[in-house]
Write an enzyme that holds these catalytic residues in place. Structure first.
Site, PDB file in Angstrom:
ATOM      1  N   GLY A  63       0.819  -1.200   0.000  1.00 28.66           N
ATOM      2  CA  GLY A  63       0.000   0.000   0.000  1.00 28.66           C
ATOM      3  C   GLY A  63       0.856   1.254   0.000  1.00 28.66           C
ATOM      4  O   GLY A  63       1.796   1.395  -0.805  1.00 28.66           O
TER       5      GLY A  63
ATOM      6  N   GLY B  56      -3.177  -2.391  -7.550  1.00 24.73           N
ATOM      7  CA  GLY B  56      -2.210  -3.488  -7.576  1.00 24.73           C
ATOM      8  C   GLY B  56      -1.984  -4.027  -8.972  1.00 24.73           C
ATOM      9  O   GLY B  56      -0.869  -4.431  -9.331  1.00 24.73           O
ATOM     10  N   ASP B  57      -3.031  -4.028  -9.785  1.00 23.90           N
ATOM     11  CA  ASP B  57      -2.892  -4.480 -11.174  1.00 23.90           C
ATOM     12  C   ASP B  57      -1.984  -3.536 -11.964  1.00 23.90           C
ATOM     13  O   ASP B  57      -1.168  -3.975 -12.784  1.00 23.90           O
ATOM     14  CB  ASP B  57      -4.264  -4.553 -11.839  1.00 23.90           C
ATOM     15  CG  ASP B  57      -5.203  -5.523 -11.152  1.00 23.90           C
ATOM     16  OD1 ASP B  57      -4.715  -6.513 -10.572  1.00 23.90           O
ATOM     17  OD2 ASP B  57      -6.425  -5.290 -11.179  1.00 23.90           O
TER      18      ASP B  57
END
Length: 327
Positions: free
Chosen positions: A225, A256-257
């Site tokens: 994060g 995240g992708d």
């Protein structure tokens, strides 16, 4: 480098709740939760882990191959992906089921409550990678991202059989995968991707220690994060790359992708993992500022400026040749 991205292709229905979910959770009553949150906004966006990752790779000039299953409602989405450099010729279109749906509500603390409907994604278990590799004259890497659980296992086993390097990204499906399936996905992976919470789930599911997992993968990449990303290899000190500064967070879906797209693009250019991770963190930051997982747009000036701001001139200079070619 020819990368195939297997996994979910979905439509995201993204809502925002102006309060905090935690303010409405009553201690001692969590076994009887019955809550409804009144959302202020609704955005319908293109999404799905595999499509999000392919979108980022396509913007960086890699022409990724998307492998997944969709419904007959995919036509407009397909045009969008092709316009952003994604090869969609290996996407299976179901004649009956609709494209998967991701319904997610985000509160003001960026916490999320979501439901995923598989729809046509269940048919991904029928797809084989051998015809994809044959069509393209070979594959250099297959990313196994969240998908129908049987499809994830099948694609992993097929990569082993065909001798194609694969990266494991079990992510949201860790809740559905049995321990043996998780071991199958992880063992022998060129890269293992998790976030901090998923890293614990992987250890619990496999029954392996962190050291035993590292002995079975090329490297373990854990997103943290706002704290950036940690890269671990067996027998080497862990490397942590900090996140870049975010102007204003709009939507965490697909962040995240976006990191995975930037990171894999860096590896495809033979850059060291920390350098690739810096590029991934820049993409993640830009995705977080956008109102949906495929709404950020990359240009050389912006990406370079974010690299300089976050990591300094020398770190940005290491990526300049790649950026000049890609953007």
């Amino acid at each position: 480098m020819r990368i195939a991205v297997t996994g979910s292709i979905a439509t995201d229905h993204l809502m925002t709740f102006p309060g905090r979910f935690t303010d409405h959770l009553v201690p001692g009553e969590l076994s009887n939760v019955s809550l409804s949150f009144l959302a202020d906004t609704l955005e319908v966006r293109r999404g799905g882990a595999a499509a999000n990752i392919a979108y980022g790779l396509g913007q960086l000039g890699l022409s990724p191959v998307l492998v997944g299953a969709v419904g007959p409602d995919f036509a407009d989405y397909q045009v969008h992906l092709k316009e952003h450099g994604v090869d969609t010729d290996s996407v299976h279109v179901s004649p009956t089921a609709q494209t998967a749906r991701f319904v997610c509500t985000t509160d003001r603390a960026q916490n999320q409550i979501a439901t995923f409907y598989a729809g046509a994604m269940a048919e991904a278990r029928t797809l084989a990678l051998a015809p994809v590799a044959e069509r393209l004259g070979g594959l250099d890497l297959v990313l196994i991202s969240p998908n129908d659980p049987e499809a994830m296992v099948r694609h992993t086993e097929e990569c082993r059989r065909l001798g194609i390097p694969f990266a494991a990204d079990p992510s949201q499906q860790l809740a559905r995968l049995d321990p043996q399936a998780v071991r199958t996905l992880v063992d022998g992976a060129d890269r293992l991707f998790t976030n901090a919470y998923e890293s614990v789930l992987v250890r619990e599911s496999t029954g392996w220690t962190s050291g035993q997992i590292l002995d079975r993968v090329g490297s373990w990449v854990t997103t943290l994060g706002a704290d950036g990303v940690r890269i671990e290899r067996a027998g080497e000190p862990a490397v942590t790359v900090p996140a870049t500064r975010v102007r204003e967070a709009a939507d965490p879906t697909g962040v995240g992708d976006a990191f995975r797209a930037g990171f894999l693009a860096g590896l495809a250019a033979d850059l060291p993992e920390p350098t690739a991770a810096r590029l991934g963190c820049v993409l993640a930051g830009l995705a977080l500022e956008a109102p949906g997982p495929q709404e950020y747009v990359l240009d050389r000036t912006t990406v370079t400026a974010r690299l300089v701001e976050g990591y300094g001139e020398p770190a940005a200079a290491a990526l300049v040749p790649f950026l000049e070619a890609a953007l």
